[in-house]
Design an enzyme around this catalytic site. Structure first.
Site, mmCIF file in Angstrom:
data_model
loop_
_atom_site.group_PDB
_atom_site.id
_atom_site.type_symbol
_atom_site.label_atom_id
_atom_site.label_comp_id
_atom_site.label_asym_id
_atom_site.label_seq_id
_atom_site.Cartn_x
_atom_site.Cartn_y
_atom_site.Cartn_z
ATOM 1 N N ASP A 23 0.853 -1.186 0.000
ATOM 2 C CA ASP A 23 0.000 0.000 0.000
ATOM 3 C C ASP A 23 0.892 1.240 0.000
ATOM 4 O OD1 ASP A 23 -1.925 1.950 0.458
ATOM 5 O OD2 ASP A 23 -2.099 1.497 2.596
ATOM 6 N N ASN A 25 -0.521 4.561 -0.289
ATOM 7 C CA ASN A 25 -1.230 5.794 0.080
ATOM 8 C C ASN A 25 -1.985 5.713 1.404
ATOM 9 O OD1 ASN A 25 -3.350 4.143 -0.628
ATOM 10 N ND2 ASN A 25 -4.033 5.366 -2.374
ATOM 11 N N ASP A 27 -4.390 3.692 2.517
ATOM 12 C CA ASP A 27 -5.806 3.307 2.599
ATOM 13 C C ASP A 27 -5.984 1.845 2.981
ATOM 14 O OD1 ASP A 27 -5.084 2.015 0.279
ATOM 15 O OD2 ASP A 27 -6.616 2.947 -0.985
ATOM 16 N N ASP A 31 -1.537 -1.262 -4.094
ATOM 17 C CA ASP A 31 -1.815 -0.506 -5.318
ATOM 18 C C ASP A 31 -0.623 -0.548 -6.271
ATOM 19 O OD1 ASP A 31 -0.017 1.465 -4.185
ATOM 20 O OD2 ASP A 31 -1.722 2.157 -2.984
ATOM 21 N N ASP A 100 -4.040 -9.958 -15.582
ATOM 22 C CA ASP A 100 -5.054 -10.997 -15.422
ATOM 23 C C ASP A 100 -6.269 -10.571 -16.250
ATOM 24 O OD1 ASP A 100 -6.441 -13.222 -14.383
ATOM 25 O OD2 ASP A 100 -5.510 -12.948 -12.425
ATOM 26 N N ASP A 201 -8.415 -16.160 -16.923
ATOM 27 C CA ASP A 201 -9.205 -16.756 -15.849
ATOM 28 C C ASP A 201 -10.168 -17.808 -16.407
ATOM 29 O OD1 ASP A 201 -9.988 -16.533 -12.949
ATOM 30 O OD2 ASP A 201 -11.933 -16.023 -13.844
ATOM 31 N N GLU A 262 -5.793 -20.491 -16.893
ATOM 32 C CA GLU A 262 -6.284 -21.257 -15.755
ATOM 33 C C GLU A 262 -7.308 -22.258 -16.274
ATOM 34 O OE1 GLU A 262 -8.627 -20.644 -11.492
ATOM 35 O OE2 GLU A 262 -9.081 -19.331 -13.193
ATOM 36 N N HIS A 327 -3.844 -17.361 -5.471
ATOM 37 C CA HIS A 327 -4.829 -16.646 -4.661
ATOM 38 C C HIS A 327 -6.094 -17.447 -4.395
ATOM 39 C CE1 HIS A 327 -5.931 -16.153 -8.832
ATOM 40 N NE2 HIS A 327 -7.132 -15.794 -8.464
ATOM 41 N N ASP A 328 -6.259 -18.609 -5.044
ATOM 42 C CA ASP A 328 -7.470 -19.413 -4.909
ATOM 43 C C ASP A 328 -7.284 -20.661 -4.056
ATOM 44 O OD1 ASP A 328 -9.301 -17.880 -6.346
ATOM 45 O OD2 ASP A 328 -8.712 -18.747 -8.266
#
Length: 541
Positions: A23, A25, A27, A31, A100, A201, A262, A327-328
């Site tokens: 990150d 900034n 939040d 990013d 992606d 994907d 994928e 990530h899955d």
């Protein structure tokens, strides 16, 4: 940074889940500027490519895999100017950038779907899959992967639309050539700006059975209706290959670009199916993911058999890829009982195989998969199936950069809780020459500078009385490498002579060890001794 002849074939690809990498900034969400700020770290590792999970405009029902505008960067990640800066920063370090791309479905907030759902006569009606119901019932028995039926009723037009995942993710109609042409235009937009390729994907879902026949039922491996069906008609249609051949011909008009797909399969994996999407080796995808290794038990011979099966599935002229985490799925080290030794030898195995390794951010640190509490849960899958499936958030926690608050990921709060395990962060592991991070660095650097390991054939060698040690020879021209990998927690010792014969060499010399500083007392030993979870690379003399 080494410049390779073919970046996607010879190099190592690093997946970034952008919400969780850095990150910039405050939040609490990672990013593009955060990635730019960490580019020197990625160059130090030695990777040749980045795969960045979706950063397009999205309502974030599935955290970016529901795209509302393919040409707009979601403000939470930055801007198009940030993309240009990232491409310049990466390319200046000989690092390619893959986006992606979600082509099976869009967000229900995409302009195409808004038009499509506005009336039966709209020109974009057939951009999506619409069907009449069977009385008051859905058009067929298909289920959605994220829960419930795969059909939702639209009261405005009186028809059902198909969504293979969330109802906010309507499926595109790949039988409509106008829609496909429009999709290619969206990808061309980013290729023209310098993006080097796409991870596609669930690309095997793009074409459905033209008659929308019911899927047959069968017992599944997980407690959700989706897994109680055999997915005969809602994926893997023969027409998918026709679409991909056109896709490949189109993207080959852009020099040095690539596609990796994928391939959504059921446990325990289907390497033959994944390999089928490579076509004849050079007319469909450049690479396809085989997820077998995300389910395998820890057993050297099982891994060997899975690797041989994968290699045997690859068509002539095709190229394998390797993936242990993403990530899955649950992070690999946690599938291996959070064993540092197993993490080390698994990395060694991956980087010494024939094919393209894909690594997931934090894998090089040994970041663990730690499920978040129900109260902190973000993943729609976890929210739907808790506690039977606690979601994918455990594999998406913020990257561990240092030991400061929030592990150096953000100055403020974080979108997911940080990893509170004892796994050391980047700053500490870079100071320790025997750390897992340094092993990843050294393996990648060795691979980048070794032609046999990058491009060579692979030949397996049988070892007597050492079932938990894998031995194989990588060979390219006159360059040969003997690789030995001890998958056990015990020391294994064996004679070098049979291995010398297998190599066709008078002697062998150790050139790499996963144990820092250990090149054996004798660089050309007669007896080879492997410590627990140790790997060696030797050359023939």
């Amino acid at each position: 940074m080494v410049k390779l002849g073919n970046w996607w074939k010879e190099g190592v690809i690093y997946q970034i889940y952008p919400r969780s990498f850095q990150d910039s900034n405050g939040d609490g969400v990672g990013d593009l500027q955060g990635i730019i700020g960490r580019m020197d770290y990625l160059a130090w590792l030695g990777i040749s490519g980045l795969w960045i999970s979706p950063i397009y405009a999205s309502p974030m029902y599935d955290f970016g895999y529901d795209i509302s505008d393919y040409r707009m960067i979601d403000p939470i990640f930055g801007s198009e100017e940030d993309v240009c800066a990232l491409l310049e920063c990466a390319h200046g370090r000989n690092i390619k950038v893959m986006f992606d791309m979600v082509l099976n479905h869009t967000s229900s907030e995409h302009a195409w779907f808004k038009e499509s759902s506005s009336s039966l006569q709209n020109t974009k009606r057939d951009f999506y899959i619409w069907r009449d119901g069977r009385g008051r019932r859905c058009p067929n028995n298909w289920y959605a992967a994220f829960g419930g039926r795969a059909w939702s009723f639209d009261r405005v037009t009186g028809q059902y639309y198909l969504h293979s995942f969330l109802k906010q993710q309507p499926d595109l109609n790949w039988r409509n050539d106008e829609m496909v042409t429009a999709l290619f235009g969206e990808m061309a937009y980013w290729l023209d700006k310098g993006v080097d390729g796409f991870r596609l994907d669930v690309i095997n879902l793009i074409v459905k059975d033209k008659d929308y026949r019911n899927n047959p039922y069968g017992w599944g491996g997980r407690p959700r209706p989706y897994d109680m069906q055999h997915h005969v008609y809602d994926r893997n249609q023969i027409e998918s290959h026709e679409k991909l051949r056109k896709f490949r011909k189109w993207i080959d008009s852009y020099p040095e670009r690539m596609l990796v797909g994928e391939i959504m399969v059921e446990k325990p994996g289907e390497p033959e199916l994944a390999a089928s999407y490579l076509g004849n080796g050079d007319d469909e995808l450049h690479l396809a993911f085989d997820f077998s290794f995300t389910w395998l038990p820890w057993n050297a011979q099982v891994w060997k058999a899975a690797a041989i099966r994968w290699y045997s599935s690859i068509p002539d002229g095709g190229w394998p890829s390797w993936v242990f985490s993403n990530h899955d799925v649950k992070r690999a080290i946690s599938r291996w009982k959070n064993s540092p030794g197993r993490a080390r030898i698994a990395a060694f195995f991956m980087f010494t195989q024939r094919g393209t390794p894909f690594m997931y951010y934090g894998e090089e640190l040994g970041m663990q998969d730690i499920p978040v509490s129900k109260r902190e849960l973000q993943d729609p899958v976890g929210k739907k199936y808790w506690p039977f499936h606690k979601g994918r958030d455990g594999s998406r926690r913020p990257m561990k950069w240092d030991d400061s608050d929030n592990n150096g990921f953000s100055d403020e709060h974080t979108w997911l809780p940080t990893d509170a395990s004892l796994v050391s962060a980047v700053a500490k592991q870079k100071e320790a020459r025997d750390s897992l991070l340094y092993l990843y660095h050294d393996l990648i650097q060795m691979r980048n500078h070794d032609l046999a390991l990058r491009l060579g054939t692979i030949r397996w060698v049988e070892l007597d009385d050492a079932a938990d040690v894998l031995a194989y020879i990588r060979e390219e021209g006159t360059s040969r490498r003997l690789v030995l990998a001890n998958f056990s927690g015990k020391t294994r010792t064996f004679e070098a002579l049979p291995l010398q014969k297998a190599m066709g060499s008078e002697s062998i010399r150790v050139i790499f060890s996963t144990v820092a500083g250990d090149f054996s007392a004798d660089d050309s030993p007669q007896i080879l001794s492997l410590q627990p979870y140790q790997g060696l690379v030797c050359r023939g003399e």
